[in-house]
Write an enzyme that holds these catalytic residues in place. Structure first.
Site, mmCIF file in Angstrom:
data_model
loop_
_atom_site.group_PDB
_atom_site.id
_atom_site.type_symbol
_atom_site.label_atom_id
_atom_site.label_comp_id
_atom_site.label_asym_id
_atom_site.label_seq_id
_atom_site.Cartn_x
_atom_site.Cartn_y
_atom_site.Cartn_z
ATOM 1 N N SER A 202 16.345 -1.497 28.477
ATOM 2 C CA SER A 202 16.571 -0.084 28.228
ATOM 3 C C SER A 202 17.998 0.066 27.702
ATOM 4 C CB SER A 202 16.349 0.731 29.512
ATOM 5 O OG SER A 202 16.433 2.112 29.227
ATOM 6 N N SER B 250 1.768 5.315 1.097
ATOM 7 C CA SER B 250 1.613 6.348 2.124
ATOM 8 C C SER B 250 2.785 7.314 1.968
ATOM 9 C CB SER B 250 1.551 5.722 3.526
ATOM 10 O OG SER B 250 2.713 4.957 3.785
ATOM 11 N N HIS C 78 0.848 -1.183 0.000
ATOM 12 C CA HIS C 78 0.000 0.000 0.000
ATOM 13 C C HIS C 78 0.888 1.238 0.000
ATOM 14 C CE1 HIS C 78 0.875 -0.511 4.300
ATOM 15 N NE2 HIS C 78 0.751 0.794 4.368
ATOM 16 N N HIS D 225 14.054 -6.169 32.791
ATOM 17 C CA HIS D 225 13.434 -5.254 31.846
ATOM 18 C C HIS D 225 14.521 -4.578 31.018
ATOM 19 C CE1 HIS D 225 14.421 -2.608 35.270
ATOM 20 N NE2 HIS D 225 14.494 -1.643 34.367
#
Length: 894
Positions: free
Chosen positions: A580, A438, A436, A578
């Site tokens: 970062s 854009s 598509h 986590h």
């Protein structure tokens, strides 16, 4: 009267719900014109005037309103009461979305008794949502000019030819698939624009338009044109580019007044010899001389596909189910495989300057191209379309990789990209495939390694530094999640230079991210190499710090005491749950977070110099550029033959995507109405790999006849990119920190090229000229003289594109064969006199300049006209709705 009462009641209701609409005094309405499209609440103002000064309003002859106004439907009911109306403009497109695209108005129909306006000669309904032409228009017996471009019309009424007085009709950018036979009854029609529709076949009756001088059928699906075109004896310009033509009648060559025939980007394999010999025919983008395609074409090969080569002034092309290859003037290539589009599809494109307000670069990204917009947005292709986008080669690809980034309207994402080289020029292109269309641009980002983490666990390592590993143990997650890794190596030399401390060392900077907001169920094991020069044998643990940074790099926390650090001879290993930024530092400093923040910020800065040069042949033309430090010498060497000026400024530092301004001072000024001018200063956005350059014309209010003007240009900081650290942003605020550099500019004593007296110009004597009209701005004789100064040996091409015949051009050249200045003047003023009564002559001049490759002159003319429009609007705002004749002089562009 009941309808009138209902209208006024609706007006009262809308007035109660409208805040901030100023009251209009009785003196605001004068003469016979109302130009309310300059007001965001123009319909509200009209209804108020209609109630309070009805007797005067119904005498109005000229009315302009914006169809983007939410009260348009309420206002339409009053139009049939304006019995004296001669010109009506109900255009959309005055409002724009955040990407700068025009928004269509809300008009879908007109009142039936609108057809009673027997004096109406001009009607403009462009940029609306009309799917059918309102039948009441066919009853406008005096209509001469009708504009319905940028709507959704699929057909014209069968009795369209009853508009017998029509001289100008534009229905460009609609969805017309055919024309009524009655089109041939428009015997007075001079200009017909049906470009960018879906026309597949034309009726023979088009050949009856014997007074037609310009016919634009470009951007349709025509495979042939009628032989009756040979009857268009008045035709001067015929535009047939970007169709599917396989043949054209040889009789077109015999049209006596034809001066432009555009057949570019069609399927023509043979051309009649008489047409091919015409000096004004344009044939680029046709498979001339090629063999006819076989019935059993090899679909695995693209060699048999149609190839389209688009010129710089074109902005669209058509794709059929057969597929095609397309090459834009800027070097972008497309490949539409057979079957990618099931039905013929019109593709629109444009190149946009990157605006940091919506082109969001991530940390350490580098922009390598302009923004390419492809429309229609969101239309899904049956097969992937391939795009090749040229880009500026980055300084290094060791730590970075080139990707095409696309914008969905809400967010940016990166496409799988392959970097290739053009066969002939060897210039790099970014190759990607999409389903598509854009917005697209090319960036250089930190090399990104990624993997899917299943419940069984996995291993991820960096391709930049294979010593950096992330180990996911079994049971680390329940649902499979995606993890990405980026690494930025920091050399010992960079760390020492930035920190001014030879003992500071840092490991590569590691960034980890995932597509889940949930922490991992088990600790993830990370291996980082120790900083350069540090090993497990000489390690002093008190000097080693593990830093954790947020995703924006704004804060850096020392988490050494919060994790268990293990060491080998070469690596440090720790566990987290986590992701970062993570960074190992080896230093005696105690405030490590501030030190890391400083280094991180400096790694994103570029050292640049400013240059301000003047053309040797035209000192009023000034080139301003912000150049990365290592490119200054090559840039100056390239420009030294055509420009002169002071030495570059001292070195300053700037972020990618940072705004800065150039202000001309001490007797030097510029056109304040430029769209890139903010409070009298030119606005720039710094991108390290793009040309941060503008070439503009400067003037001086001082008298230059007696002496030169010694002025200057100063550069100042502007807006800071949103993701810049707070400390860096704070340091760039305040009057003392905004100034960057100042360079001298000198305008020499004025030596006018043209005669200053109002007598004959080089032997020519012309009456005063005012091309255009008061509302859109005039081009005067003085303006044409200024344009003539910019034209050179290309005057013949410009003249042909303006519509002068080949014989006229030859005669002008012969009569003034020893004087180029006279040739240019004769050409321009001959055209101006022929077109002085044409309301569209200024736009034709702009278009001709663009077609001739003189975008610089086209921009100058548009600037003059924009200034005229703005002064006209300001005069309306200043005096309300005073008599139009009093504002016409102020609308004349200076």
């Amino acid at each position: 009267m009941q309808k009138m009462a209902e209208l006024l009641r609706l007006r009262d209701e809308c007035r109660e719900g409208t805040l901030g609409a100023p009251a209009l005094s009785g003196s605001c309405l004068a003469d016979n014109r109302l130009n309310l499209d300059v007001y965001p609440d123009g319909c509200c103002r009209f209804l108020q005037l209609f109630k309070e000064q009805q007797g005067e309003v119904i005498q109005v002859e000229f009315l302009r309103l914006s169809s983007n106004d939410h009260l348009l439907g309420t206002m339409l009911g009053s139009l049939p009461y304006l019995k004296h109306l001669k010109s009506l403009v109900l255009k959309g497109g005055l409002a724009r979305d955040k990407f700068g695209s025009c928004q269509h108005g809300s008009l879908t129909s007109l009142p039936q008794d609108f057809g009673n306006l027997r004096y109406l000669t001009h009607l403009d309904l462009s940029f609306n949502r009309l799917s059918t032409l309102p039948s009441c228009i066919l009853h406008l017996s005096s209509l001469r000019q009708l504009l319905v471009s940028h709507n959704s019309l699929v057909a014209l009424p069968e009795d369209f030819g009853c508009l017998s007085k029509l001289t100008f009709f534009s229905a460009m950018k609609n969805q017309l698939k055919g024309l009524p036979l009655s089109i041939g009854e428009l015997s007075m029609l001079q200009d017909l624009d049906l470009s960018e529709n879906a026309l597949e076949l034309l009726p023979e009756e088009v050949g009856n338009l014997r007074n037609c001088t310009e016919l634009d059928l470009s951007g349709n699906r025509l495979s042939s044109v009628p032989d009756s075109f040979a009857n268009l004896k008045s035709l001067r310009r015929l535009h047939l580019h970007s169709n599917l033509l396989v043949t054209v009648p040889a009789s077109l060559a015999s049209l006596p007044n034809l001066s432009r025939l555009d057949l570019q980007n069609n399927c023509l394999r043979t051309i009649p010899a008489d047409i091919q010999a015409l000096p004004f025919v344009h044939l680029r983008g046709n498979p001339l001389g090629g063999a006819e395609p076989s019935l059993q074409a090899d679909e695995s090969s693209a060699r048999g596909l149609q190839r389209l080569f688009l010129a710089s002034g074109e902005n669209s092309f058509t794709v059929t189910s057969k597929g095609c290859k397309v090459v834009l003037a800027c070097g972008i290539h497309f490949y539409f495989p057979p079957g990618a589009a099931s039905d013929p599809l019109r593709i629109y494109f444009r190149s946009l300057a990157p605006d940091p307000q919506w082109v969001k670069l991530r940390h350490h990204d580098v922009l390598l191209s302009r923004v390419l917009e492809l429309q229609p947005h969101g239309v899904k292709f049956q097969q992937e379309v391939q795009i090749w986008m040229p880009f500026v080669s980055p300084q290094t690809l060791h730590q970075h990789e080139v990707v095409v980034r696309t914008f969905s309207g809400q967010s940016w994402s990166d496409l799988r990209t392959r970097v290739e080289q053009k066969r002939k020029s060897k210039k790099p292109v970014a190759h990607c495939s999409v389903l598509h269309f854009s917005w697209f641009l090319v960036v250089s980002r930190l090399v990104q390694n990624e993997c899917e983490v299943p419940a069984e666990g996995t291993l991820l390592f960096s391709s930049v530094d294979p010593n950096i590993k992330v180990i996911f143990p079994p049971g680390v997650t329940k649902e499979t999640r995606s993890v990405k890794m980026q690494v930025l190596p920091i050399s010992a030399e960079d760390a020492e230079e930035i920190t001014a401390n030879a003992e500071c060392r840092a490991s590569p900077l590691l960034c980890l991210s995932q597509d889940s907001l949930v922490d991992f169920l088990k600790p993830v094991r990370i291996q980082l190499p120790l900083p350069p020069g540090v090993t497990g044998l000489n390690l002093d643990r008190s000097r080693l710090h593990l830093l954790h940074g947020d995703l924006e790099g704004q804060t850096w926390d020392d988490i050494t005491s919060q994790v268990v650090l293990e060491f080998t001879h070469l690596y440090a290993v720790f566990e987290v749950t986590h992701f970062s930024w993570y960074w190992l530092w080896y230093t005696t400093k105690t405030y490590i977070g501030g030190l890391a923040k400083k280094v991180y910020e400096r790694l994103r800065l570029y050292q640049v110099n400013f240059i301000a040069l003047q053309r040797k042949k035209d000192p009023e033309q000034v080139l301003l550029q912000c150049v990365p430090k290592h490119k200054v010498d090559p840039v100056l060497k390239k420009l030294q033959d055509r420009y002169r000026g002071p030495e570059p400024s001292d070195m300053v530092e700037m972020f990618e995507g940072e705004q800065f301004f150039a202000a001309f001072e001490r007797g030097i000024s510029i056109d304040m109405d430029r769209p890139d001018c903010v409070d009298g200063r030119l606005s720039f956005i710094f991108y390290s790999h793009l040309k941060n350059m503008k070439e503009i014309y400067v003037t001086s209010p001082m008298d230059r006849k007696g002496q030169a003007v010694k002025g200057q240009v100063s550069f100042y900081r502007g807006a800071i990119p949103e993701n810049i650290p707070e400390d860096a942003s704070r340091r760039r605020k305040g009057p003392d920190s905004l100034w960057l550099a100042t360079l001298p500019i000198k305008l020499p004593r004025l030596k006018p090229r043209w005669e200053e007296n109002p007598g004959p110009l080089f032997g020519f004597s012309f009456p005063p000229l005012n091309l255009g009209n008061a509302e859109t701005g005039y081009l005067t004789q003085a303006n044409l003289l200024g344009i003539a100064r910019r034209v050179g040996a290309d005057w013949q091409t410009i003249g042909l594109n303006l519509g002068l015949t080949y014989q006229q051009i030859e005669r002008i050249g012969y009569n003034n064969r020893e004087d180029l200045d006279k040739q240019i003047l004769d050409m321009l003023f001959s055209w101006a006199q022929q077109n002085s009564e044409d309301p569209d002559c200024v736009s034709k001049l702009i278009r001709a300049m663009k077609e001739s490759g003189r975008q610089d002159i086209a921009d100058e003319v548009e600037t003059i006209i924009d200034l005229g429009r703005q002064k006209y609007s300001e005069s309306i705002c200043r005096v309300g709705l005073e008599q139009e004749s009093s504002t016409e002089d102020s609308a004349i562009a200076m």
